[in-house]
Design a protein around this motif. Structure first.
Motif, PDB file in Angstrom:
ATOM      1  N   LEU A  71       3.164  54.831 -37.722  1.00  0.00           N
ATOM      2  CA  LEU A  71       4.149  55.705 -37.094  1.00  0.00           C
ATOM      3  C   LEU A  71       4.445  56.913 -37.980  1.00  0.00           C
ATOM      4  O   LEU A  71       4.586  58.042 -37.492  1.00  0.00           O
ATOM      5  CB  LEU A  71       5.426  54.920 -36.806  1.00  0.00           C
ATOM      6  N   LEU A  72       4.521  56.693 -39.280  1.00  0.00           N
ATOM      7  CA  LEU A  72       4.723  57.804 -40.207  1.00  0.00           C
ATOM      8  C   LEU A  72       3.571  58.811 -40.123  1.00  0.00           C
ATOM      9  O   LEU A  72       3.791  60.033 -40.147  1.00  0.00           O
ATOM     10  CB  LEU A  72       4.854  57.278 -41.640  1.00  0.00           C
ATOM     11  N   ILE A  73       2.364  58.304 -40.013  1.00  0.00           N
ATOM     12  CA  ILE A  73       1.206  59.192 -39.895  1.00  0.00           C
ATOM     13  C   ILE A  73       1.328  60.046 -38.638  1.00  0.00           C
ATOM     14  O   ILE A  73       1.064  61.255 -38.654  1.00  0.00           O
ATOM     15  CB  ILE A  73      -0.101  58.374 -39.877  1.00  0.00           C
ATOM     16  N   TRP A  74       1.725  59.418 -37.532  1.00  0.00           N
ATOM     17  CA  TRP A  74       1.889  60.176 -36.286  1.00  0.00           C
ATOM     18  C   TRP A  74       2.896  61.307 -36.465  1.00  0.00           C
ATOM     19  O   TRP A  74       2.625  62.459 -36.087  1.00  0.00           O
ATOM     20  CB  TRP A  74       2.337  59.252 -35.157  1.00  0.00           C
ATOM     21  N   TYR A  75       4.037  61.022 -37.057  1.00  0.00           N
ATOM     22  CA  TYR A  75       5.055  62.052 -37.193  1.00  0.00           C
ATOM     23  C   TYR A  75       4.650  63.119 -38.214  1.00  0.00           C
ATOM     24  O   TYR A  75       5.020  64.284 -38.077  1.00  0.00           O
ATOM     25  CB  TYR A  75       6.400  61.433 -37.546  1.00  0.00           C
ATOM     26  N   ARG A 246      18.275  55.075 -38.880  1.00  0.00           N
ATOM     27  CA  ARG A 246      17.150  54.606 -39.685  1.00  0.00           C
ATOM     28  C   ARG A 246      15.839  55.293 -39.330  1.00  0.00           C
ATOM     29  O   ARG A 246      15.159  55.840 -40.192  1.00  0.00           O
ATOM     30  CB  ARG A 246      16.999  53.080 -39.557  1.00  0.00           C
ATOM     31  N   THR A 247      15.437  55.270 -38.065  1.00  0.00           N
ATOM     32  CA  THR A 247      14.108  55.771 -37.720  1.00  0.00           C
ATOM     33  C   THR A 247      14.100  56.865 -36.664  1.00  0.00           C
ATOM     34  O   THR A 247      13.089  57.542 -36.501  1.00  0.00           O
ATOM     35  CB  THR A 247      13.231  54.605 -37.200  1.00  0.00           C
ATOM     36  N   ALA A 248      15.205  57.056 -35.935  1.00  0.00           N
ATOM     37  CA  ALA A 248      15.176  57.975 -34.800  1.00  0.00           C
ATOM     38  C   ALA A 248      14.871  59.403 -35.215  1.00  0.00           C
ATOM     39  O   ALA A 248      14.216  60.147 -34.480  1.00  0.00           O
ATOM     40  CB  ALA A 248      16.514  57.910 -34.049  1.00  0.00           C
ATOM     41  N   ALA A 249      15.337  59.796 -36.389  1.00  0.00           N
ATOM     42  CA  ALA A 249      15.170  61.190 -36.824  1.00  0.00           C
ATOM     43  C   ALA A 249      14.013  61.356 -37.798  1.00  0.00           C
ATOM     44  O   ALA A 249      13.967  62.327 -38.554  1.00  0.00           O
ATOM     45  CB  ALA A 249      16.469  61.692 -37.457  1.00  0.00           C
ATOM     46  N   MET A 250      13.052  60.449 -37.763  1.00  0.00           N
ATOM     47  CA  MET A 250      11.943  60.495 -38.712  1.00  0.00           C
ATOM     48  C   MET A 250      11.211  61.833 -38.669  1.00  0.00           C
ATOM     49  O   MET A 250      10.915  62.435 -39.702  1.00  0.00           O
ATOM     50  CB  MET A 250      10.974  59.352 -38.418  1.00  0.00           C
ATOM     51  N   ALA A 286      12.952  68.651 -50.317  1.00  0.00           N
ATOM     52  CA  ALA A 286      12.276  68.209 -49.094  1.00  0.00           C
ATOM     53  C   ALA A 286      11.277  67.101 -49.406  1.00  0.00           C
ATOM     54  O   ALA A 286      11.121  66.147 -48.623  1.00  0.00           O
ATOM     55  CB  ALA A 286      11.579  69.385 -48.414  1.00  0.00           C
ATOM     56  N   ALA A 287      10.605  67.211 -50.552  1.00  0.00           N
ATOM     57  CA  ALA A 287       9.688  66.146 -50.964  1.00  0.00           C
ATOM     58  C   ALA A 287      10.442  64.858 -51.233  1.00  0.00           C
ATOM     59  O   ALA A 287       9.961  63.756 -50.928  1.00  0.00           O
ATOM     60  CB  ALA A 287       8.907  66.586 -52.207  1.00  0.00           C
ATOM     61  N   ALA A 288      11.646  64.991 -51.785  1.00  0.00           N
ATOM     62  CA  ALA A 288      12.472  63.800 -52.037  1.00  0.00           C
ATOM     63  C   ALA A 288      12.900  63.147 -50.722  1.00  0.00           C
ATOM     64  O   ALA A 288      12.890  61.913 -50.597  1.00  0.00           O
ATOM     65  CB  ALA A 288      13.689  64.181 -52.869  1.00  0.00           C
ATOM     66  N   ILE A 289      13.270  63.978 -49.736  1.00  0.00           N
ATOM     67  CA  ILE A 289      13.631  63.444 -48.412  1.00  0.00           C
ATOM     68  C   ILE A 289      12.443  62.713 -47.797  1.00  0.00           C
ATOM     69  O   ILE A 289      12.584  61.637 -47.201  1.00  0.00           O
ATOM     70  CB  ILE A 289      14.094  64.578 -47.473  1.00  0.00           C
ATOM     71  N   ARG A 290      11.267  63.289 -47.966  1.00  0.00           N
ATOM     72  CA  ARG A 290      10.062  62.658 -47.440  1.00  0.00           C
ATOM     73  C   ARG A 290       9.867  61.282 -48.080  1.00  0.00           C
ATOM     74  O   ARG A 290       9.572  60.295 -47.403  1.00  0.00           O
ATOM     75  CB  ARG A 290       8.861  63.566 -47.732  1.00  0.00           C
ATOM     76  N   ALA A 291      10.055  61.215 -49.396  1.00  0.00           N
ATOM     77  CA  ALA A 291       9.905  59.936 -50.101  1.00  0.00           C
ATOM     78  C   ALA A 291      10.976  58.941 -49.656  1.00  0.00           C
ATOM     79  O   ALA A 291      10.695  57.742 -49.497  1.00  0.00           O
ATOM     80  CB  ALA A 291       9.978  60.161 -51.611  1.00  0.00           C
ATOM     81  N   MET A 292      12.207  59.424 -49.454  1.00  0.00           N
ATOM     82  CA  MET A 292      13.274  58.539 -48.978  1.00  0.00           C
ATOM     83  C   MET A 292      12.973  58.013 -47.582  1.00  0.00           C
ATOM     84  O   MET A 292      13.258  56.845 -47.264  1.00  0.00           O
ATOM     85  CB  MET A 292      14.614  59.291 -48.975  1.00  0.00           C
ATOM     86  N   THR A 293      12.393  58.880 -46.744  1.00  0.00           N
ATOM     87  CA  THR A 293      12.017  58.446 -45.394  1.00  0.00           C
ATOM     88  C   THR A 293      10.977  57.339 -45.470  1.00  0.00           C
ATOM     89  O   THR A 293      11.087  56.315 -44.792  1.00  0.00           O
ATOM     90  CB  THR A 293      11.474  59.635 -44.585  1.00  0.00           C
TER      91      THR A 293
END
Length: 376
Positions: A71-75, A246-250, A286-293
């Protein structure tokens, strides 16, 4: 943190990339009203036809049952392709109502609503917040009196996104007389065409009417539309908010990295050290947000409050990114362009889905174990 991709995952990425590159609409979505609904439902219809709708939903309910990694790959590919924002009028149905019905709904509710959500036939809105009961949701006052096999609803909701174009609403009301706080609430499917419902759009500071207030005057809702059990609405609502935080705003979280690269390109090669330093800082955040996601989605076992960490960091960073865009644009930021619109919209980020203050309370009390904030 990064994905350790298998060959199967790499194949999925290339398939997704190819499809998106040939199907993403070139035009910017309309900002509001029926035109925005037509655009969003057409795009969801294209996703559904291509096999890309409901990717996280279980296969038994029409989804693809993708793993969190896939799912992460898709987004990642979705935001790379500059696909339409996932925060459109289909958001509540796909990310709130649908998953809540899967987790808590009856067989009849699932059978009727889930197919209509997946292919874009049904738009949903949320009826949780009220005047005076937004962050303190448990203080809500809209009532549903049990009368035979119906609930008779009276009261008011506010900040209900897309209520003016929605067919259904996830509605949280007080159904047990004399109950207080979290007890005696019910989560109800409300048909927005029922007699007694009045919707009044609210124009936001960006000049569009995404929000609305909704009034209920003796609205009769069948008891069969209660989800998760009568008077058990708080538990059902926490299921809904768990998906939201948790996941809706990925996609929105991952999109911040794309926006930063757009800003860097927009800033150009002019030797402006202050701007360059700001952009470097924002790129790192932004990279940190990506890692947190990644961490929030992939962490096993799941922890219930990590979503608040990401939600807070995302909301405040989104505002800083759009402020930086306004600084870079200079006088051009006063025109009616996409960055200006998004800058004004970003002010809602620290309010929607639980204010920044509420998220900090959750982090402090539920994650750090600090004493609870004094209640008035």
């Amino acid at each position: 943190m990064k994905l350790d991709e298998t060959e199967e995952m790499r194949d999925f990425r290339m398939t997704a990339r190819t499809w998106l590159d040939t199907h993403v609409p070139e035009e910017r979505p309309p900002a509001e009203g029926a035109a925005s609904r037509e655009f969003a439902t057409a795009w969801l219809g294209a996703l559904h036809e291509g096999g890309w709708a409901g990717l996280a939903w279980p296969e038994d309910y029409g989804g693809k049952g993708l793993s969190p990694e896939t799912l992460l790959i898709w987004y990642e590919e979705y935001v790379r392709a500059r696909a339409p924002s996932t925060l459109d009028c289909t958001f509540v149905a796909l990310n709130h109502a649908g998953p809540t019905l899967i987790a808590c709904g009856s067989d009849a509710q699932k059978a009727f609503h889930l197919p209509r959500i997946l292919d874009g036939r049904a738009i949903w809105c949320q009826g949780f917040s009220e005047p005076g009961s937004g962050s303190d949701l448990a203080s809500l006052k809209t009532t549903g009196r049990v009368e035979g096999d119906h609930l008779v609803v009276n009261g008011q909701k506010i900040w209900s996104s897309f209520a003016d174009i929605a067919q259904y609403q996830e509605l949280l009301i007080r159904t047990e007389p004399g109950s207080k706080r979290h007890k005696g609430l019910s989560w109800v499917i409300c048909d927005m065409s029922l007699p007694g419902i009045t919707v009044r759009p609210i124009k936001n500071m960006a000049g569009v009417s995404h929000f609305a207030e909704v009034f209920y005057d003796d609205v009769r809702i069948p008891l069969t539309e209660v989800v998760g059990g009568l008077h058990n609405g708080w538990a059902t609502a926490m299921t809904t908010l768990g998906f939201e935080r948790r996941t809706a705003a990925m996609a929105l979280q991952l999109e911040l990295s794309v926006k930063i690269e757009e800003l860097i390109e927009m800033a150009g090669a002019a030797p402006r050290s202050a701007v360059s330093e700001t952009l470097c800082d924002l790129r790192a955040e932004a990279a940190a947000i990506r890692a947190m996601t990644y961490r929030t989605v992939l962490r096993e076992p799941e922890t219930p409050f990590d979503g608040s960490l990401v939600r807070l960091a995302f909301a405040e960073l989104a505002q800083r990114i759009h402020r930086a865009a306004a600084d870079i644009l200079g006088p051009e930021a006063l025109t009616d362009g996409p960055w200006t619109h998004d800058y004004l919209e970003s002010y809602s980020e620290t309010i929607a889905g639980g204010t920044a203050e509420i998220q900090r309370n959750i982090i402090g009390e539920r994650i750090l174990g600090l004493p609870r904030e004094a209640r008035a």
